[in-house]
Design a protein around this motif. Structure first.
Motif, PDB file in Angstrom:
ATOM      1  N   LYS A  71     -10.030  14.557 -16.682  1.00 46.18           N
ATOM      2  CA  LYS A  71      -9.124  15.544 -17.282  1.00 46.18           C
ATOM      3  C   LYS A  71      -9.100  15.398 -18.799  1.00 46.18           C
ATOM      4  N   VAL A  72      -9.108  14.156 -19.267  1.00 46.08           N
ATOM      5  CA  VAL A  72      -9.084  13.918 -20.712  1.00 46.08           C
ATOM      6  C   VAL A  72     -10.412  14.302 -21.350  1.00 46.08           C
ATOM      7  N   ILE A  73     -11.511  14.010 -20.664  1.00 39.94           N
ATOM      8  CA  ILE A  73     -12.833  14.335 -21.193  1.00 39.94           C
ATOM      9  C   ILE A  73     -12.963  15.833 -21.439  1.00 39.94           C
ATOM     10  N   GLU A  74     -12.286  16.640 -20.616  1.00 41.51           N
ATOM     11  CA  GLU A  74     -12.336  18.096 -20.774  1.00 41.51           C
ATOM     12  C   GLU A  74     -11.684  18.551 -22.079  1.00 41.51           C
ATOM     13  N   ILE A  75     -10.831  17.714 -22.653  1.00 42.97           N
ATOM     14  CA  ILE A  75     -10.036  18.131 -23.812  1.00 42.97           C
ATOM     15  C   ILE A  75     -10.419  17.393 -25.097  1.00 42.97           C
ATOM     16  N   LEU A  76     -10.652  16.079 -25.001  1.00 38.84           N
ATOM     17  CA  LEU A  76     -10.804  15.249 -26.199  1.00 38.84           C
ATOM     18  C   LEU A  76     -12.215  14.708 -26.377  1.00 38.84           C
ATOM     19  N   GLN A  77     -12.575  14.544 -27.640  1.00 38.92           N
ATOM     20  CA  GLN A  77     -13.761  13.816 -28.063  1.00 38.92           C
ATOM     21  C   GLN A  77     -13.282  12.558 -28.790  1.00 38.92           C
ATOM     22  N   PRO A  78     -14.131  11.561 -28.953  1.00 34.37           N
ATOM     23  CA  PRO A  78     -13.692  10.348 -29.666  1.00 34.37           C
ATOM     24  C   PRO A  78     -13.082  10.630 -31.039  1.00 34.37           C
ATOM     25  N   ASP A  79     -13.641  11.601 -31.772  1.00 28.73           N
ATOM     26  CA  ASP A  79     -13.137  11.904 -33.108  1.00 28.73           C
ATOM     27  C   ASP A  79     -11.776  12.579 -33.095  1.00 28.73           C
ATOM     28  N   SER A  80     -11.288  12.961 -31.904  1.00 24.92           N
ATOM     29  CA  SER A  80      -9.971  13.591 -31.821  1.00 24.92           C
ATOM     30  C   SER A  80      -8.852  12.609 -32.125  1.00 24.92           C
ATOM     31  N   PHE A  81      -9.138  11.314 -31.995  1.00 23.79           N
ATOM     32  CA  PHE A  81      -8.120  10.290 -32.221  1.00 23.79           C
ATOM     33  C   PHE A  81      -7.981  10.000 -33.718  1.00 23.79           C
ATOM     34  N   TYR A  82      -6.749   9.855 -34.150  1.00 22.22           N
ATOM     35  CA  TYR A  82      -6.471   9.580 -35.568  1.00 22.22           C
ATOM     36  C   TYR A  82      -6.705   8.112 -35.898  1.00 22.22           C
ATOM     37  N   ARG A  83      -6.220   7.216 -35.040  1.00 22.20           N
ATOM     38  CA  ARG A  83      -6.376   5.785 -35.295  1.00 22.20           C
ATOM     39  C   ARG A  83      -7.745   5.329 -34.818  1.00 22.20           C
ATOM     40  N   GLU A  84      -8.453   4.618 -35.689  1.00 21.96           N
ATOM     41  CA  GLU A  84      -9.812   4.187 -35.384  1.00 21.96           C
ATOM     42  C   GLU A  84      -9.863   3.286 -34.159  1.00 21.96           C
ATOM     43  N   SER A  85      -8.869   2.412 -33.990  1.00 21.35           N
ATOM     44  CA  SER A  85      -8.856   1.511 -32.835  1.00 21.35           C
ATOM     45  C   SER A  85      -8.746   2.293 -31.533  1.00 21.35           C
ATOM     46  N   HIS A  86      -8.001   3.383 -31.530  1.00 20.74           N
ATOM     47  CA  HIS A  86      -7.873   4.211 -30.337  1.00 20.74           C
ATOM     48  C   HIS A  86      -9.196   4.904 -30.015  1.00 20.74           C
ATOM     49  N   LYS A  87      -9.903   5.307 -31.043  1.00 24.33           N
ATOM     50  CA  LYS A  87     -11.222   5.908 -30.838  1.00 24.33           C
ATOM     51  C   LYS A  87     -12.169   4.903 -30.178  1.00 24.33           C
ATOM     52  N   LEU A  88     -12.137   3.660 -30.630  1.00 21.64           N
ATOM     53  CA  LEU A  88     -13.006   2.620 -30.066  1.00 21.64           C
ATOM     54  C   LEU A  88     -12.645   2.318 -28.614  1.00 21.64           C
ATOM     55  N   ILE A  89     -11.348   2.290 -28.326  1.00 22.08           N
ATOM     56  CA  ILE A  89     -10.901   2.045 -26.949  1.00 22.08           C
ATOM     57  C   ILE A  89     -11.324   3.198 -26.045  1.00 22.08           C
ATOM     58  N   TYR A  90     -11.183   4.414 -26.533  1.00 17.90           N
ATOM     59  CA  TYR A  90     -11.571   5.594 -25.755  1.00 17.90           C
ATOM     60  C   TYR A  90     -13.061   5.551 -25.425  1.00 17.90           C
ATOM     61  N   GLU A  91     -13.878   5.206 -26.402  1.00 22.72           N
ATOM     62  CA  GLU A  91     -15.318   5.119 -26.171  1.00 22.72           C
ATOM     63  C   GLU A  91     -15.653   4.037 -25.159  1.00 22.72           C
ATOM     64  N   ALA A  92     -14.922   2.928 -25.201  1.00 18.41           N
ATOM     65  CA  ALA A  92     -15.153   1.840 -24.240  1.00 18.41           C
ATOM     66  C   ALA A  92     -14.783   2.272 -22.825  1.00 18.41           C
ATOM     67  N   ILE A  93     -13.664   2.992 -22.688  1.00 21.06           N
ATOM     68  CA  ILE A  93     -13.247   3.494 -21.371  1.00 21.06           C
ATOM     69  C   ILE A  93     -14.299   4.451 -20.811  1.00 21.06           C
TER      70      ILE A  93
END
Length: 230
Positions: A71-93
């Motif tokens: 469901k999240v993949i349908e909406i967000l890309q890694p660059d959608s996150f403001y905090r860099e650490s959240h982007k890294l966690i999202y990519e790991a997931i």
């Protein structure tokens, strides 16, 4: 029209400010005026739109419920996150999800450690805080849309800054700048309407997996299903 008003307001603000911002300031290099690029931080000095609470809720939901990930993949890309650490966690997931591994207190920190970013995101303790701060995964799509909305606003601000900077250049054609502004805003609108997609690498991998399962099923004729005797 909204973009043009935003550009006009920013231009008025900068012209009346004694200390001209980096986005519109000029520096002399010999006899040439050099325009400095606009950045989110230089446009008015305000913090860019974002919602850390929504970002945390999205990541926590993806850990709480594996079904939330598509469901999240349908909406967000890694660059959608403001905090860099959240982007890294999202990519790991996403990396774990692609390998059919659930993200939990053990697998996710290990994946981040393998990528060499575990300490930079706050360590294993921060991973545990993600789920503790997420009340439920049932609202994950709502959380994701909040994150995407803030991302689109940041994108619009950056485009407005670029348009404003280019508009100060007297050597460019006005109509070309209008076309440029329209194309950039249209790109942002496309991001709002875009859906997830699969790369050729992903499609090839999925197809190979399907063929492998068919061959392991003992079918030599290439026909699948329940034998009918005919």
């Amino acid at each position: 029209m909204a973009l043009l008003l935003l550009v006009r307001d920013m231009a008025s603000y900068n012209s009346g400010n004694k200390q001209t911002s980096q986005s519109t300031s000029l520096r002399k290099r010999g006899e040439k005026d050099v325009f400095l690029p606009a950045t989110l931080e230089s446009l008015g000095g305000k913090v860019p739109p974002h919602s850390l609470e929504a970002e945390i809720a999205v990541l926590g939901s993806m850990m709480l419920d594996r079904a939330a990930i598509p469901k999240v993949i349908e909406i967000l890309q890694p660059d959608s996150f403001y905090r860099e650490s959240h982007k890294l966690i999202y990519e790991a997931i996403l990396g774990l999800f692609e390998r059919n591994i659930n993200s939990d207190y053990t697998t996710l920190p290990e994946e981040l450690r393998r990528r060499g970013v575990l300490e930079s995101i706050g360590g294993s303790f921060y991973i545990s805080e993600l789920t503790m701060s997420t009340p439920t995964a049932a609202n994950v799509e709502h959380y994701a849309r909040i994150v995407q909305e803030r991302f689109l606003k940041r994108s619009l601000i950056q485009v407005a800054g670029l348009v404003m900077t280019r508009a100060y250049d007297e050597t460019t054609d006005a109509l070309e700048e209008v076309d440029y502004a329209e194309s950039k805003v249209f790109e942002i609108a496309e991001q709002r309407l875009s859906k997830s997609f699969s790369t050729m690498k992903q499609l090839a991998h999925d197809t190979f997996q399907m063929i492998t399962k068919m061959s392991e099923g003992g079918s030599t004729s290439g026909i699948t299903g329940i034998p009918s005797g005919f």
